[in-house]
Design an enzyme around this catalytic site. Structure first.
Site, PDB file in Angstrom:
ATOM      1  N   HIS A  51      10.694   0.272  11.549  1.00 40.97           N
ATOM      2  CA  HIS A  51       9.890  -0.745  12.241  1.00 40.97           C
ATOM      3  C   HIS A  51       9.350  -1.768  11.251  1.00 40.97           C
ATOM      4  CE1 HIS A  51       6.929   1.914  10.526  1.00 40.97           C
ATOM      5  NE2 HIS A  51       6.017   0.980  10.692  1.00 40.97           N
ATOM      6  N   ARG A  64      -3.779   2.470   4.376  1.00 44.16           N
ATOM      7  CA  ARG A  64      -3.004   1.246   4.672  1.00 44.16           C
ATOM      8  C   ARG A  64      -3.900   0.101   5.086  1.00 44.16           C
ATOM      9  NH1 ARG A  64       1.260   0.903   9.539  1.00 44.16           N
ATOM     10  NH2 ARG A  64      -0.175  -0.604  10.454  1.00 44.16           N
ATOM     11  N   HIS A  78      10.684  -0.696   7.678  1.00 40.14           N
ATOM     12  CA  HIS A  78      10.477   0.485   6.846  1.00 40.14           C
ATOM     13  C   HIS A  78      10.409   1.748   7.691  1.00 40.14           C
ATOM     14  CE1 HIS A  78       6.448  -0.891   7.943  1.00 40.14           C
ATOM     15  NE2 HIS A  78       6.010   0.334   7.742  1.00 40.14           N
ATOM     16  N   ASP A  90       5.669  -3.637  10.742  1.00 44.24           N
ATOM     17  CA  ASP A  90       4.316  -3.347  11.231  1.00 44.24           C
ATOM     18  C   ASP A  90       3.814  -4.397  12.221  1.00 44.24           C
ATOM     19  OD1 ASP A  90       3.894  -0.928   9.954  1.00 44.24           O
ATOM     20  OD2 ASP A  90       3.249  -1.907   8.095  1.00 44.24           O
TER      21      ASP A  90
HETATM   22  C1  SIN Z   1       3.822   3.159   7.828  1.00 42.53           C
HETATM   23  O1  SIN Z   1       4.793   2.957   8.562  1.00 42.53           O
HETATM   24  O2  SIN Z   1       2.937   2.333   7.677  1.00 42.53           O
HETATM   25  C2  SIN Z   1       3.722   4.481   7.066  1.00 42.53           C
HETATM   26  C3  SIN Z   1       4.801   4.647   6.079  1.00 42.53           C
HETATM   27  C4  SIN Z   1       4.693   5.954   5.333  1.00 42.53           C
HETATM   28  O3  SIN Z   1       3.825   6.785   5.645  1.00 42.53           O
HETATM   29  O4  SIN Z   1       5.495   6.194   4.428  1.00 42.53           O
END
Ligand code: SIN
Length: 299
Positions: free
Chosen positions: A120, A290, A275, A122
């Site tokens: 996805h 995050r 990602h 973000d």
């Molecule tokens: C995310 O998608 O923000 C998390 C990625 C992760 O935990 O590696």
């Protein structure tokens, strides 16, 4: 350049730091060595970082002993921060930070344990999706827990002409709830969304191919995590086209696999990349903080 990026900051006249930007040999990404984000970053150093972010799409700042306040302050230099809809997992007194963690304490999930379980970009489910996100390692498992990044500029360049003709100029729907409750990682991570939360994540429509607002480069902007259909195509065709685009996006030649090291701060461009969290054995603790920077309406 956004107003936030061009704004003068009190750190602009700080002494320069001596740091190296070392590109990875994989598809995208670069490592930043020797920079200390607990210290002021002056305007010239900030511009170097900004340029590297546009060029490499994902930057790995090694060995950052920074506080949540310092992560928030550095993130804010790139734009306004977005507060995640899952308020249960925001860091106490710092709602700008989403806790990404599989840790359960006293029967309670301390964070979102299956964040990133599907590829996805973000907040693509918002009218103003994210410019970029920063993830700061707090606790890492001894095994697994990698994050993968795929280059959506290269993905678009690799789409065959016949498929390009089908999707060029089209839009797609993005939905936070479409795969929200689908399980992938062990554990029960998804709280039921309240009516107020649901109202914050109504379906949005974005172009299938977007133009990066700072570099002008075209990038594919669909992902298995949040894209539900291509507007104007019959359901079967839409599903089939999306599957082809997803497969092309994550070809190994497009992907950088990040193997976390203690105190890494990773900053990626959601306009250029998708990602995926690879997951780790459920009994191993993983916790990251995050911050999510708001971007422009895709065009
Ligand atoms: C995310 O998608 O923000 C998390 C990625 C992760 O935990 O590696």
């Amino acid at each position: 350049m956004s107003a936030a990026l061009s704004a003068l900051s009190s750190t602009d006249s700080a002494p320069p730091q001596h740091f190296e930007i070392r590109p990875f040999s994989e598809a995208v990404g670069a490592e930043i060595l020797g920079l200390d984000l607990s210290q002021a970053v002056n305007a010239e150093d900030f511009q170097r970082i900004h340029r590297a972010h546009l060029d490499h799409h994902v930057l790995v700042f090694r060995d950052q002993r920074i506080t949540p306040e310092q992560q928030i302050a550095f993130s804010r230099r790139f734009g306004e921060l977005q507060i995640h809809v899952l308020k249960q997992f925001l860091l106490e007194n710092h709602p700008e930070i989403l806790i990404v963690s599989n840790i359960v304490e006293e029967g309670r999930n301390i964070g979102l344990g299956d964040a990133g379980k599907f590829w996805h970009s973000d907040l693509s489910y918002k009218a103003l999706p994210s410019l970029g996100s920063m993830l700061h390692a707090q606790e890492l498992p001894s095994e697994g827990g990698d994050t993968l990044f795929a280059d959506m500029h290269k993905a678009w360049e690799g789409v065959p002409a016949a498929l390009r003709e089908v999707v060029q100029g089209r839009s797609a729907a993005h939905s936070y709830t479409a795969r929200y409750a689908e399980t992938k990682f062990e554990g029960n991570w998804r709280p039921t969304l309240t009516a107020e939360q649901l109202a914050q994540v109504v379906e949005v429509i974005h172009p299938v191919v977007r133009t990066h607002p700072e570099t002008g480069r075209a990038a594919l902007f669909v992902s298995e995590g949040f894209t539900t259909r291509i507007v104007g195509l019959p359901e079967d065709e839409s599903r089939d086209v999306l599957q082809q685009l997803y497969a092309l996006s994550v070809l190994p030649t497009n992907v950088y696999r990040h193997r976390w090291q203690a105190h890494d701060l990773v900053f990626w461009d959601n306009r250029s990349l998708i990602h995926l969290a690879a997951g780790c054995p459920a009994h191993l603790r993983r916790k990251l903080y995050r911050t999510t920077i708001q971007g422009d309406a895709p065009f």
